[in-house]
Design a protein around this motif. Structure first.
Motif, PDB file in Angstrom:
ATOM      1  N   LEU A  24     -17.771 -11.814 -20.556  1.00  0.00           N
ATOM      2  CA  LEU A  24     -16.679 -12.125 -19.634  1.00  0.00           C
ATOM      3  C   LEU A  24     -16.879 -10.805 -18.833  1.00  0.00           C
ATOM      4  CD1 LEU A  24     -13.804 -13.999 -21.645  1.00  0.00           C
ATOM      5  CD2 LEU A  24     -15.663 -14.916 -20.186  1.00  0.00           C
ATOM      6  N   ASP A  25     -16.836 -10.962 -17.437  1.00  0.00           N
ATOM      7  CA  ASP A  25     -16.732  -9.640 -16.666  1.00  0.00           C
ATOM      8  C   ASP A  25     -15.148  -9.524 -16.419  1.00  0.00           C
ATOM      9  OD1 ASP A  25     -15.748 -11.375 -14.463  1.00  0.00           O
ATOM     10  OD2 ASP A  25     -17.994 -11.195 -13.565  1.00  0.00           O
ATOM     11  N   ALA A  26     -14.913  -8.285 -15.698  1.00  0.00           N
ATOM     12  CA  ALA A  26     -13.546  -8.325 -15.492  1.00  0.00           C
ATOM     13  C   ALA A  26     -12.574  -9.125 -14.723  1.00  0.00           C
ATOM     14  CB  ALA A  26     -13.381  -6.681 -14.623  1.00  0.00           C
ATOM     15  N   ALA A  27     -13.207  -9.635 -13.827  1.00  0.00           N
ATOM     16  CA  ALA A  27     -12.505 -10.740 -13.110  1.00  0.00           C
ATOM     17  C   ALA A  27     -12.426 -12.115 -13.967  1.00  0.00           C
ATOM     18  CB  ALA A  27     -13.433 -11.157 -11.746  1.00  0.00           C
ATOM     19  N   GLN A  28     -13.487 -12.494 -14.576  1.00  0.00           N
ATOM     20  CA  GLN A  28     -13.065 -13.543 -15.702  1.00  0.00           C
ATOM     21  C   GLN A  28     -11.941 -13.286 -16.688  1.00  0.00           C
ATOM     22  OE1 GLN A  28     -17.239 -13.699 -16.631  1.00  0.00           O
ATOM     23  NE2 GLN A  28     -17.421 -15.559 -15.554  1.00  0.00           N
ATOM     24  N   GLN A  29     -11.959 -12.068 -17.204  1.00  0.00           N
ATOM     25  CA  GLN A  29     -11.132 -11.679 -18.163  1.00  0.00           C
ATOM     26  C   GLN A  29      -9.567 -11.955 -17.643  1.00  0.00           C
ATOM     27  OE1 GLN A  29     -11.658  -8.110 -20.465  1.00  0.00           O
ATOM     28  NE2 GLN A  29     -13.964  -7.978 -19.483  1.00  0.00           N
ATOM     29  N   SER A 144     -15.508 -17.686 -29.938  1.00  0.00           N
ATOM     30  CA  SER A 144     -14.121 -16.816 -30.023  1.00  0.00           C
ATOM     31  C   SER A 144     -14.494 -15.880 -28.719  1.00  0.00           C
ATOM     32  CB  SER A 144     -14.448 -15.827 -31.215  1.00  0.00           C
ATOM     33  OG  SER A 144     -13.428 -14.886 -31.432  1.00  0.00           O
ATOM     34  N   LEU A 145     -13.589 -15.899 -28.135  1.00  0.00           N
ATOM     35  CA  LEU A 145     -13.374 -14.673 -26.888  1.00  0.00           C
ATOM     36  C   LEU A 145     -12.288 -13.947 -27.088  1.00  0.00           C
ATOM     37  CD1 LEU A 145     -13.730 -17.454 -24.178  1.00  0.00           C
ATOM     38  CD2 LEU A 145     -15.334 -15.759 -24.852  1.00  0.00           C
ATOM     39  N   SER A 146     -12.682 -12.542 -26.750  1.00  0.00           N
ATOM     40  CA  SER A 146     -11.676 -11.505 -27.117  1.00  0.00           C
ATOM     41  C   SER A 146     -11.217 -10.930 -25.745  1.00  0.00           C
ATOM     42  CB  SER A 146     -12.229 -10.347 -27.962  1.00  0.00           C
ATOM     43  OG  SER A 146     -12.596 -10.883 -29.079  1.00  0.00           O
ATOM     44  N   LEU A 147      -9.845 -10.529 -25.667  1.00  0.00           N
ATOM     45  CA  LEU A 147      -9.173  -9.920 -24.579  1.00  0.00           C
ATOM     46  C   LEU A 147      -8.274  -8.854 -25.085  1.00  0.00           C
ATOM     47  CD1 LEU A 147      -8.075 -12.855 -22.131  1.00  0.00           C
ATOM     48  CD2 LEU A 147     -10.013 -11.498 -21.982  1.00  0.00           C
ATOM     49  N   GLY A 148      -8.325  -7.888 -24.413  1.00  0.00           N
ATOM     50  CA  GLY A 148      -7.434  -6.546 -24.684  1.00  0.00           C
ATOM     51  C   GLY A 148      -8.071  -5.559 -25.726  1.00  0.00           C
ATOM     52  N   SER A 172     -12.743  -6.219 -25.495  1.00  0.00           N
ATOM     53  CA  SER A 172     -12.370  -7.017 -24.278  1.00  0.00           C
ATOM     54  C   SER A 172     -13.689  -7.789 -23.587  1.00  0.00           C
ATOM     55  CB  SER A 172     -11.482  -6.341 -23.369  1.00  0.00           C
ATOM     56  OG  SER A 172     -10.714  -7.235 -22.481  1.00  0.00           O
ATOM     57  N   GLY A 173     -13.753  -8.945 -23.577  1.00  0.00           N
ATOM     58  CA  GLY A 173     -14.836  -9.748 -23.011  1.00  0.00           C
ATOM     59  C   GLY A 173     -15.976  -9.915 -23.872  1.00  0.00           C
ATOM     60  N   ASP A 174     -15.805  -9.674 -25.118  1.00  0.00           N
ATOM     61  CA  ASP A 174     -16.867 -10.062 -25.990  1.00  0.00           C
ATOM     62  C   ASP A 174     -16.768 -11.443 -26.298  1.00  0.00           C
ATOM     63  OD1 ASP A 174     -17.738  -7.631 -25.836  1.00  0.00           O
ATOM     64  OD2 ASP A 174     -17.487  -6.908 -27.909  1.00  0.00           O
ATOM     65  N   ALA A 197      -7.345  -1.340 -24.865  1.00  0.00           N
ATOM     66  CA  ALA A 197      -7.589  -2.504 -23.933  1.00  0.00           C
ATOM     67  C   ALA A 197      -8.040  -1.719 -22.485  1.00  0.00           C
ATOM     68  CB  ALA A 197      -6.336  -3.234 -23.717  1.00  0.00           C
ATOM     69  N   PRO A 198      -8.785  -2.518 -21.849  1.00  0.00           N
ATOM     70  CA  PRO A 198      -9.098  -1.879 -20.335  1.00  0.00           C
ATOM     71  C   PRO A 198      -7.849  -1.577 -19.872  1.00  0.00           C
ATOM     72  CG  PRO A 198     -10.803  -3.875 -21.180  1.00  0.00           C
ATOM     73  CD  PRO A 198      -9.752  -3.902 -22.110  1.00  0.00           C
ATOM     74  N   PRO A 199      -7.949  -0.475 -18.873  1.00  0.00           N
ATOM     75  CA  PRO A 199      -6.583  -0.172 -18.247  1.00  0.00           C
ATOM     76  C   PRO A 199      -6.413  -1.223 -17.237  1.00  0.00           C
ATOM     77  CG  PRO A 199      -7.934   1.963 -18.598  1.00  0.00           C
ATOM     78  CD  PRO A 199      -8.719   0.608 -19.144  1.00  0.00           C
ATOM     79  N   GLY A 200      -7.463  -1.803 -16.547  1.00  0.00           N
ATOM     80  CA  GLY A 200      -7.130  -2.431 -15.348  1.00  0.00           C
ATOM     81  C   GLY A 200      -6.934  -3.895 -15.850  1.00  0.00           C
ATOM     82  N   LEU A 201      -6.906  -4.561 -17.225  1.00  0.00           N
ATOM     83  CA  LEU A 201      -6.757  -5.742 -17.348  1.00  0.00           C
ATOM     84  C   LEU A 201      -5.192  -5.928 -17.469  1.00  0.00           C
ATOM     85  CD1 LEU A 201      -7.669  -8.401 -18.234  1.00  0.00           C
ATOM     86  CD2 LEU A 201      -7.608  -7.481 -20.763  1.00  0.00           C
ATOM     87  N   GLY A 202      -4.326  -5.148 -18.034  1.00  0.00           N
ATOM     88  CA  GLY A 202      -2.785  -5.317 -17.738  1.00  0.00           C
ATOM     89  C   GLY A 202      -2.220  -6.002 -19.153  1.00  0.00           C
ATOM     90  N   LEU A 203      -2.881  -5.587 -20.135  1.00  0.00           N
ATOM     91  CA  LEU A 203      -2.576  -6.204 -21.517  1.00  0.00           C
ATOM     92  C   LEU A 203      -2.389  -5.145 -22.450  1.00  0.00           C
ATOM     93  CD1 LEU A 203      -2.243  -8.554 -23.555  1.00  0.00           C
ATOM     94  CD2 LEU A 203      -4.736  -8.705 -23.693  1.00  0.00           C
ATOM     95  N   THR A 204      -1.403  -5.289 -23.226  1.00  0.00           N
ATOM     96  CA  THR A 204      -1.156  -4.349 -24.468  1.00  0.00           C
ATOM     97  C   THR A 204      -1.137  -5.435 -25.625  1.00  0.00           C
ATOM     98  OG1 THR A 204       0.393  -2.946 -23.223  1.00  0.00           O
ATOM     99  CG2 THR A 204       0.609  -2.868 -25.512  1.00  0.00           C
ATOM    100  N   GLY A 205      -2.327  -5.010 -26.552  1.00  0.00           N
ATOM    101  CA  GLY A 205      -2.502  -5.747 -27.655  1.00  0.00           C
ATOM    102  C   GLY A 205      -3.576  -6.805 -27.657  1.00  0.00           C
ATOM    103  N   ARG A 206      -3.969  -7.424 -28.180  1.00  0.00           N
ATOM    104  CA  ARG A 206      -5.361  -8.327 -28.202  1.00  0.00           C
ATOM    105  C   ARG A 206      -4.825  -9.658 -28.182  1.00  0.00           C
ATOM    106  NH1 ARG A 206      -8.718 -10.799 -32.434  1.00  0.00           N
ATOM    107  NH2 ARG A 206     -10.965 -10.819 -31.391  1.00  0.00           N
ATOM    108  N   LEU A 207      -5.831 -10.430 -27.533  1.00  0.00           N
ATOM    109  CA  LEU A 207      -5.649 -11.851 -27.355  1.00  0.00           C
ATOM    110  C   LEU A 207      -7.159 -12.574 -27.920  1.00  0.00           C
ATOM    111  CD1 LEU A 207      -3.888 -12.739 -24.113  1.00  0.00           C
ATOM    112  CD2 LEU A 207      -3.295 -13.783 -26.409  1.00  0.00           C
ATOM    113  N   ASN A 208      -7.010 -13.481 -28.724  1.00  0.00           N
ATOM    114  CA  ASN A 208      -8.228 -14.042 -29.323  1.00  0.00           C
ATOM    115  C   ASN A 208      -8.240 -15.528 -28.902  1.00  0.00           C
ATOM    116  OD1 ASN A 208      -9.592 -15.370 -32.319  1.00  0.00           O
ATOM    117  ND2 ASN A 208     -10.836 -14.417 -30.728  1.00  0.00           N
ATOM    118  N   ILE A 209      -9.043 -16.132 -28.317  1.00  0.00           N
ATOM    119  CA  ILE A 209      -9.274 -17.678 -27.722  1.00  0.00           C
ATOM    120  C   ILE A 209     -10.065 -18.115 -28.593  1.00  0.00           C
ATOM    121  CG2 ILE A 209      -9.207 -19.165 -25.837  1.00  0.00           C
ATOM    122  CD1 ILE A 209      -8.534 -15.724 -25.235  1.00  0.00           C
ATOM    123  N   THR A 210     -10.165 -19.149 -29.441  1.00  0.00           N
ATOM    124  CA  THR A 210     -10.886 -19.598 -30.410  1.00  0.00           C
ATOM    125  C   THR A 210     -10.939 -21.009 -29.954  1.00  0.00           C
ATOM    126  OG1 THR A 210     -10.400 -18.064 -31.934  1.00  0.00           O
ATOM    127  CG2 THR A 210     -11.732 -20.162 -32.569  1.00  0.00           C
TER     128      THR A 210
END
Length: 220
Positions: A24-29, A144-148, A172-174, A197-210
């Motif tokens: 996932l690129d930055a915009a998709q994230q 499984s998609l990872s963010l943050g 993030s984005g994997d 987490a990538p500074p530009g994402l604006g997320l503290t912590g991790r999200l996993n979308i399964t």
């Protein structure tokens, strides 16, 4: 990460289990994060999962399509506020099918649509013990998609929670997909690396979308 000595590339961790870095690129994230924030709002929002033994999971969860609770699925949040589960959007299912095609090849895309999402939020102290995704009747690949924040993802074998296992760094984005002979492999998250987490994402912590294919009849 820029300037790495060894750039991250596609890795087959086990037969049928593939890690695709930076899928996932930055915009998709950011788009997916915005959607997760809406899904996490009540009713049927982010909750603490309680185990049958009286314990609680440290990662909090919200579900789409069908509500998961240990160890089954329901149409309502039976272990929370009792509200109907939020619907599973078609665009998320298409994302899942594209993920499988990219990771495993188009031939491995199941004809049945993805219809369940489990979204787990990890703060810096959260963990996930070794477990199998075995409450569905379909054996279509799990997406499984990872963010943050970056995590250590431990991918094991189908027989036991113990070794052999492989630790994979998910950023993030994997994307991580597991199906075929690895569909029922044990896996878990022993560590989250807080503050990564990538500074530009604006997320503290991790999200996993399964994403999963339930295999359940539509009227069940």
């Amino acid at each position: 990460m820029d300037g790495e000595l060894f750039p991250r590339t596609r890795t087959e961790v086990a037969p049928g289990a593939v890690h695709l870095p930076d899928w996932l690129d930055a915009a998709q994230q950011r788009t997916l994060l915005d959607a997760c924030r809406e899904w996490a709002r009540p009713p049927a929002g982010l909750r603490t999962v309680r185990t049958p033994g009286g314990g609680t999971m440290t990662a909090r969860q919200v579900c789409l399509g069908r509500h998961w609770y240990p160890y089954g699925y329901a149409r309502t949040v039976v272990d929370g506020d009792g509200s109907p589960v939020k619907p599973f959007p078609a665009w998320l299912g298409e994302l899942g099918r594209r993920a499988v095609a990219d990771a495993l090849g188009a031939a491995q895309v199941d004809p049945a649509p993805y219809d369940i999402a489990l979204i787990n939020f990890y703060d810096g102290d959260a963990r996930m013990g070794m477990h199998r995704d075995a409450d569905e009747t379909s054996h279509a690949p799990v997406v499984s998609l990872s963010l943050g924040d970056t995590c250590v993802f431990r991918f094991g074998n189908t027989e036991t929670r113990a070794r052999p296992c492989t630790d994979v760094e998910l950023r993030s984005g994997d994307l991580f997909v597991f199906g075929g002979p690895s569909r029922l492999a044990y896996h878990g998250v022993p560590r989250v690396r807080a503050g990564t987490a990538p500074p530009g994402l604006g997320l503290t912590g991790r999200l996993n979308i399964t994403l999963r294919v339930s295999g359940f009849p539509a009227d069940a």
